[in-house]
Scaffold this motif. Sequence first.
Motif, PDB file in Angstrom:
ATOM      1  N   SER A  78      -0.716   9.746  -1.762  1.00 44.03           N
ATOM      2  CA  SER A  78      -1.493   8.770  -0.996  1.00 44.03           C
ATOM      3  C   SER A  78      -2.641   8.179  -1.801  1.00 44.03           C
ATOM      4  CB  SER A  78      -2.037   9.422   0.279  1.00 44.03           C
ATOM      5  OG  SER A  78      -2.776  10.596  -0.021  1.00 44.03           O
ATOM      6  N   ASP A  79      -2.969   8.769  -2.955  1.00 45.86           N
ATOM      7  CA  ASP A  79      -4.027   8.231  -3.808  1.00 45.86           C
ATOM      8  C   ASP A  79      -3.485   7.289  -4.873  1.00 45.86           C
ATOM      9  OD1 ASP A  79      -2.669  10.204  -5.155  1.00 45.86           O
ATOM     10  OD2 ASP A  79      -4.456  11.174  -5.985  1.00 45.86           O
TER      11      ASP A  79
ATOM     12  N   VAL B 140       4.058   8.828   5.578  1.00 46.66           N
ATOM     13  CA  VAL B 140       2.944   9.776   5.550  1.00 46.66           C
ATOM     14  C   VAL B 140       1.952   9.399   4.451  1.00 46.66           C
ATOM     15  CG1 VAL B 140       2.314  12.181   5.105  1.00 46.66           C
ATOM     16  CG2 VAL B 140       4.260  11.656   6.587  1.00 46.66           C
ATOM     17  N   ALA B 141       2.461   9.055   3.270  1.00 45.88           N
ATOM     18  CA  ALA B 141       1.565   8.686   2.169  1.00 45.88           C
ATOM     19  C   ALA B 141       0.779   7.416   2.490  1.00 45.88           C
ATOM     20  CB  ALA B 141       2.373   8.500   0.887  1.00 45.88           C
ATOM     21  N   MET B 142       1.445   6.402   3.050  1.00 45.12           N
ATOM     22  CA  MET B 142       0.766   5.143   3.355  1.00 45.12           C
ATOM     23  C   MET B 142      -0.243   5.320   4.487  1.00 45.12           C
ATOM     24  SD  MET B 142       4.003   2.502   2.946  1.00 45.12           S
ATOM     25  CE  MET B 142       3.060   1.013   3.289  1.00 45.12           C
ATOM     26  N   ALA B 143       0.106   6.120   5.504  1.00 46.08           N
ATOM     27  CA  ALA B 143      -0.831   6.357   6.606  1.00 46.08           C
ATOM     28  C   ALA B 143      -2.074   7.084   6.109  1.00 46.08           C
ATOM     29  CB  ALA B 143      -0.141   7.149   7.713  1.00 46.08           C
TER      30      ALA B 143
ATOM     31  N   GLU C 270       1.524   1.728  14.547  1.00 45.62           N
ATOM     32  CA  GLU C 270       2.762   1.085  14.978  1.00 45.62           C
ATOM     33  C   GLU C 270       3.197   0.019  13.979  1.00 45.62           C
ATOM     34  OE1 GLU C 270       4.857  -1.188  18.757  1.00 45.62           O
ATOM     35  OE2 GLU C 270       2.763  -0.516  18.924  1.00 45.62           O
ATOM     36  N   ALA C 271       2.247  -0.758  13.479  1.00 43.40           N
ATOM     37  CA  ALA C 271       2.593  -1.772  12.479  1.00 43.40           C
ATOM     38  C   ALA C 271       3.208  -1.126  11.242  1.00 43.40           C
ATOM     39  CB  ALA C 271       1.342  -2.571  12.100  1.00 43.40           C
ATOM     40  N   LEU C 272       2.674   0.022  10.851  1.00 45.38           N
ATOM     41  CA  LEU C 272       3.211   0.721   9.685  1.00 45.38           C
ATOM     42  C   LEU C 272       4.622   1.240   9.957  1.00 45.38           C
ATOM     43  CD1 LEU C 272       2.602   1.699   6.824  1.00 45.38           C
ATOM     44  CD2 LEU C 272       1.638   3.787   7.813  1.00 45.38           C
TER      45      LEU C 272
ATOM     46  N   ALA D 267      -2.186  -0.194  -1.957  1.00 49.26           N
ATOM     47  CA  ALA D 267      -2.084  -1.648  -1.810  1.00 49.26           C
ATOM     48  C   ALA D 267      -1.003  -2.025  -0.805  1.00 49.26           C
ATOM     49  CB  ALA D 267      -1.796  -2.279  -3.174  1.00 49.26           C
ATOM     50  N   GLU D 268       0.144  -1.326  -0.850  1.00 49.97           N
ATOM     51  CA  GLU D 268       1.235  -1.626   0.086  1.00 49.97           C
ATOM     52  C   GLU D 268       0.828  -1.283   1.516  1.00 49.97           C
ATOM     53  OE1 GLU D 268       5.092  -3.294   0.420  1.00 49.97           O
ATOM     54  OE2 GLU D 268       3.935  -2.918  -1.416  1.00 49.97           O
TER      55      GLU D 268
END
Length: 567
Positions: free
Chosen positions: A373-374, A437-440, A397-399, A380-381
Motif C-alpha cells: 500500500s506504500d 486491500v492495498a489501494m484501500a 464503493e467506488a473502489l 496514484a491508482e
Amino acid sequence: MSSSSPIGPIAPRRRHAWMRPRPLPRPLTRSVSVLVLIAWVATMAVLVNRSYLQASVNLATDLSRYGSAAEWRGVYYRGAKIGFTVRQVVPTNDGFRLEEDGQLEMTLLGATTAARIRTTAHVDDTFALRSFEFSLDPGTGPISVHGRVERPQPVGSRGDDRWRLVVDVTTGGVTRTEERALATPPLLTINLGRRLAREGLVPGDRHEWIVFDPATLSNVPVVVQIGEREVVRVGNTRMPAFRVDMRFAGLQTASWVTDTGEVVREESPLGILTLREPADRATIMAVPGRVQTDLLEAAAVVPVMTQRIDDPRGVRRLRVRLEGADLSSADLDGVGQTIDGDIIEITRPETPAHGSPDPDAGRYLAPEPLIESDDPAIQAEAALAVGGFVGARARAEALTRYVNGLLDKKPTVGFPSAREVLRTKIGDCNEHTALYVAMARALGIPTRIAAGLVYMRGAFYYHAWPEVYLDEGDEGASWWSVEPTLNQFPADGTHLRLARGGLERQLVILPLIGRLRMTVLDLEFAPDSTSVLLATSPVALESSAFPIPTLPRDTDGWCGCAGQPAP
C-alpha cells in the motif's frame, strides 16, 4: 484413468442428480478457483516439497545436472499422473546443497497449467537450514524470496538470544526485508527426511519443528510422529521404510522414509500421492480431463436445503448448520456473521452500524510484503479510483467498482502481489482482493482479507474477499464485507467467512476441504426479490423459493465477474 496407474481404479461417488451443483459460468468459475488452487498447491508443498516455481528455465537443461544417485518420484492425483520431481544432495565445503526440480501439469476449472518446480536449500553438516532461494512466477510477474538464518547472538552483544530469519522479498524490482525471531532454527520441508535420518528413526519418537513456508512467508509448526518400519511396495520392488505421520497447517500426511532419509512414498487425504520411480517412468505425463471434475467436486460444499437460491445477490440473511469443522476460531464471529454452537447466521448490512469505533482498525492500514500500500503506483491508482467521491462509504464503493472493471478475469497459479496485479491487470479473487486491500489502505481506509465460502449455482465454493472499515462519524462505524471480484457492495449474504488474513491464515482452510457438511436452515431475501413456490418434484424438495432480481444481468447470465461493473 490410465491403466498404468499404481493406485488402481477408484469407485465414483454416487450423488443424486438434484444434489449436483450446476455448472458455473466460465469467467465466474475462474474467479473462485484460486483458493482451491492455493489449498491444492499448499498440499503439494508438503508432499512434493515445492519451494520454487519458474516457467522460464529450460527443463531439459536443469535435469541434466542430476546424477545416478538422484531420487525421482511421480506425482499422482486420485490415480492420474500429474507430475514428477527429482532431488539430489550435493556435498559442499561446509555442509550440503539440496536441489530439487520437477514439473506439475494441472487441469483446473477449465484451464490447463504447467508449473516448473525448483528448490535450492543450503544446510550445514547436521542438515540444519542456513539459507534458501525461492522464486515464483505465476505468469503475472515473478516474486522472489531469499532467506538466511542467523544464529543467536551472545547476551550483551545484541541482547537477543533467539534465532533470526532474515527474508528479502522482491516484487516488481522492489525489495522489502523482513526479520522473524524464532525460538528454534527453522526448516524447509525439503530437508525433513535427511534431518530425521540423522537424528535416528525410532518408532514412537515425536518431533516438533518450525517449518518456514516461503510461498506464504509464514512460520508453520510441524508435528512429526515416527511409526513402525513397514515393507512398502515401490514399483515392482518392496523395500523397508519407516512410516512418518506429519501434521502441517491442520493437514495430516503420511510418508515412508528409509534409514538414509529417502522418502519413497507420500500421501495425503486430498488424494495426492508421490512414489519413487525410475527416471523414464517418472517423467511420463498423462493428465486426463476428469482431474478438473474431481477438483471441483472435492472443493464444493453442496448444502442440504429446501429452498433454492437462484441469485445469491438477493440473499439478505442466511442461517446454516456447519459440521465437520472446528468452529472455535474468533474469525467466524463478527462483520455480519454470528455463531452459536454449529449454527452460523450471516446478515447483509444495508447501512453502517451505530457502534463504537474499533480501536484495532488502525493496524489494517500498514503495508505488508504482498500488500504494498506504500507503493507510489498503487497510491496514484487509488486516488484516481475515488476521485470526486467524499466519505468512507462512497470511496469504498467506488473502489469496489473500479477494481472490478480494472482486472481481466483470468486464473493464475501463484500468490498475488498487489504491485504485480496492478501492473498486469489480470487475476481472480485473490488478485482482486489483494489489489483492493492495498489501494484501500493507501487511501487511509482500514481493510483486511477474508476467506471462506460463497454460494454460486447450487453449491458453496472457496473464495476470498475484502473486509473494509467504514467510519462515517455520527452515522456509525463498522466493518463491511465487499466484493470487487463479483462487483457487490456490500457482499451478498452467502459469504461465509472461515478465516481472516493473508495466505498464511488461509491455510486453516486446507483440512476442511472435502469434510464440511452444510444444512441451510433459513433464508431471507431482499424486498426486491420474489419467492416462487415450485411444485413438488422427484427430488423430494418440499418447496423451492428463489428471488427474481431487479439487478441488471450481463450476457453471460451473471453480474460483475463476467463483464463490466453493474450500475
